[in-house]
Design an enzyme around this catalytic site. Structure first.
Site: not given
Ligand code: P6P
Length: 336
Positions: A64, A70, A93-94, A116, A118-119, A275
């Protein structure tokens, strides 16, 4: 009605007395995470003003694009945990590898933390809610020695505590130490998280389903049939695209959140360690269910890699039971 303010610190300390074995380290650790959340909240709320929006060009282990916030959140959480003296290792995650933290004042820390920072970071630039997710384990390796990867690769059932912070219209910290789930809303005027949602219980059923409908054609037959059923029942589709936010709504309004496997993510997109396990812990503690899309209980999965991905379906118990019947009926795999 007694509406006395109960701060997060006060609540944690009071609950510590409920744990005969508790010796204060976990209490200290939870408080340190609360401090980190306040610091991150401050920057999230003014991200647009202080030029920490936008990308810093790098990519994280999951591929990502990393936004500056983040990295900021990651650094703040690491700093708070490093200074706490209660944490001997971090998996974020980072960071591709886990981080071993030195002892503070010769204290040998008992806990490791996965998070994580900053999810939902893809939503930062458009002012959509984002979140922090964390889980706390007792270390398995010998106290006083370097942490090992096995300290982090523990099943979700071994979590000592887990929680999340949602930075939205208000900033709420929700956590559990295995005796129910409680939520605390940040009161900026006093800089304290105050008890606002006591003993959260997820509704047994619900009229929302939460999935990225855009991938419908890439889902397995059983998931498509289940989504068709939700639509036939005129249930509301709600999908924010931030796991913390979609699950926070599910916790309060009921329903189901799903991230099934797709061609791009054949094992699912969301990461087990920092997560899915912490969020599954919270949802189960609130009376809900959390499983993979081939019906394995999330908390019983044996982790094999810090960043491994799994499929996930979690939410109201009766809705998950309903989903299970569709998976069993339409799956081409041998589902037990
Ligand atoms: P998509 C945000 O990037 C994330 O990791 C989660 O927080 C979220 O549920 C998911 O990915 C969204 O992914 O493929 O639907 O954009």
């Amino acid at each position: 009605m007694n509406n006395r303010i109960i701060t997060l610190d006060e609540f944690i300390i009071k609950r510590q007395k409920d744990f005969s074995y508790a010796t204060g380290e976990l209490t200290g650790l939870l408080r340190d995470i609360g401090v980190a959340a306040k610091i991150v909240n401050r920057e999230v709320n003014r991200a647009g003003l202080v030029n920490i929006l936008g990308v810093d060009g790098s990519e994280n282990i999951s591929g990502d694009e990393v936004k500056k916030l983040d990295m900021y959140a990651n650094e703040k959480l690491i700093d708070c945990l490093k200074n706490s003296g209660e944490c001997c290792g971090i998996a974020s995650e980072e960071n591709e590898n886990y981080i071993s933290l030195p002892n503070v004042e010769s204290k040998s820390a008992k806990y490791v933390v996965v998070f994580d920072p900053l999810d939902g970071s893809s939503n930062i630039d458009v002012n959509v809610s984002v979140g922090t997710i964390f889980g706390i384990y007792r270390r398995l390796s010998n106290e006083g020695e370097e942490v090992q990867v096995q300290d982090f690769l523990q099943k979700g059932t071994e979590l000592v505590a887990a929680g999340y912070v949602i930075y939205g219209t208000s900033t709420i910290l929700v956590y559990s130490t295995g005796r129910g789930v409680n939520g605390f809303t940040l009161d900026p005027s006093i800089g304290e998280f105050c008890l606002s949602h006591r003993d959260i219980i997820i509704p047994e059923t619900g009229s929302y389903y939460s999935v990225n409908q855009g991938y419908y054609q890439k889902f397995d037959l059983e998931i498509r049939r289940y989504i068709d059923h939700c639509s036939d029942e005129n249930r509301g589709l709600r999908y924010i695209g931030t796991m913390v936010s979609d699950i926070h709504r599910t916790l309060f309004h009921g329903g189901i959140f799903l991230y099934p496997n797709t061609r791009k993510y054949p094992d699912g997109k969301l990461r087990l360690l920092y997560e899915c396990n912490p969020m599954a812990f919270i949802v189960e503690q609130a009376g809900g269910k959390a499983m993979t899309c081939d019906l394995k209980r999330i908390l019983e999965l044996e982790p094999t890699d810090l960043h491994q991905r799994v499929t996930i379906a979690l939410g109201s118990p009766l809705i998950l039971d309903e989903m299970k019947t569709f998976v069993k009926r339409y799956s081409t795999q041998a589902i037990f």
